[in-house]
Design an enzyme around this catalytic site. Structure first.
Site: not given
Ligand code: MN
Length: 239
Positions: A108, A211, A213
Site C-alpha cells: 500500500c 493489504h 497481510e
C-alpha cells in the site's frame, strides 16, 4: 530470517504503530518480524546502510500519504495526511534496499514509497484524478476482497499467486502514476489503476497496492507472498 517492517508514528500518543496483521503474516510465513521506527523531525536518522545490514528482507508497510514534494508536485486539495518523519525514514531505506537488491515486499503506502524512491510518481488522490475510478477505499472488513485485479502474465506476481485473476482488498486513495525505471506493472484493477509493480531483474522486489497481510487467513495466495519473501531471503543468505 529477520524481516524488518517499517511502522507509523502516532503523534498524539507518541507511540509506534503497526497492525498486528503484519506480524502474524510474517510469523505464519516462518520469518522473524523486527519493527523499524521513524525518528523525530530535525534529528539525523540512523543510516539506512546500518539498519539494513542486520536484516534479511524489508517490508514497507501501509499508512498515510506520501508528500508529493518527493515526486516534484505541489499538494492537491484531496491529499491526505502526510508524515515527514516516515518519508524521511522510509525513502532512504527503500533506496538502500534497492541498491543492495535486498528482498522487499512493499504494501500500500509502501508500494508508493518504493516507486517514489526509485524515481516514479503517484496519483495524490485517485477519486479526483482518475475518471471512472472504482471504490478503492472499501467499507467491508479488511480481510475481505472487494475488487478484482488482472495479474500480468508471466510476471513474478503471477508465479507466486498462481493466477492472473485475483480478488483483493482495497484501502487506498493514492496509487502509482508513472512507474519508476527498472520496474514493470504486475497487476491492474479493472479501472486501470496500477495495483502491483515489480522489478524483473531483482531477486524479489514487489509492491502491492492492497493489504495481503489482512487476508492471509482467508486466502492461501496472500500468505504465499510472505512465504516467498522469507524463502528468497533464506536462499540469498545461504548462497
Ligand atoms: Mn485498489
Amino acid at each position: 530470517m529477520k524481516i524488518g517492517i517499517t511502522t507509523s508514528k502516532n503523534d498524539q500518543a507518541n507511540t509506534v504503530d503497526l497492525a498486528m496483521d503484519y506480524i502474524d503474516a510474517i510469523r505464519l510465513a516462518g520469518g522473524l518480524p523486527l519493527l523499524l521506527p521513524s525518528y523525530p523531525a530535525g534529528e539525523e536518522p540512523p543510516s539506512a546502510r546500518e539498519i539494513l545490514s542486520g536484516l534479511d528482507a524489508l517490508i514497507l508497510s501501509g499508512g498515510c500519504d506520501v508528500d508529493p514534494g518527493h515526486f516534484g508536485e505541489e499538494p492537491l486539495p484531496a491529499l491526505g495526511r502526510v508524515s515527514p518523519e516516515r518519508d524521511c525514514a522510509e525513502i532512504p531505506l527503500a533506496k538502500e534496499a534497492l541498491r543492495r537488491d535486498l528482498p522487499i515486499l512493499a504494501i500500500c503506502r509502501g508500494a508508493q514509497v518504493l516507486n517514489v524512491a526509485a524515481g516514479g510518481s503517484l496519483y495524490q488522490d485517485l477519486y479526483s484524478q482518475v475518471g471512472g475510478a472504482l471504490q478503492h477505499l472499501q467499507k467491508a472488513p479488511r480481510w475481505h476482497g472487494v475488487h478484482s485485479i488482472s495479474v500480468i502474465r508471466e510476471s513474478k506476481l503471477e508465479r507466486i499467486l498462481g493466477s492472473t485473476r485475483v480478488t483483493v482488498n482495497s484501502i487506498h486513495h493514492q496509487a502509482v502514476k508513472e512507474v519508476a525505471g527498472g520496474f514493470q506493472i504486475a497487476a491492474r484493477a479493472p479501472d486501470g489503476v496500477i495495483e502491483a509493480i515489480e522489478m524483473p531483474d531483482a531477486t524479489f522486489i514487489l509492491g502491492v497496492q492492497w493489504h495481503p497481510e489482512s487476508m492471509v487467513r482467508h486466502d492461501a495466495g496472500m500468505l504465499a507472498l510472505f512465504s516467498e519473501l522469507v524463502r528468497v531471503a533464506k536462499a540469498r543468505t545461504t548462497v
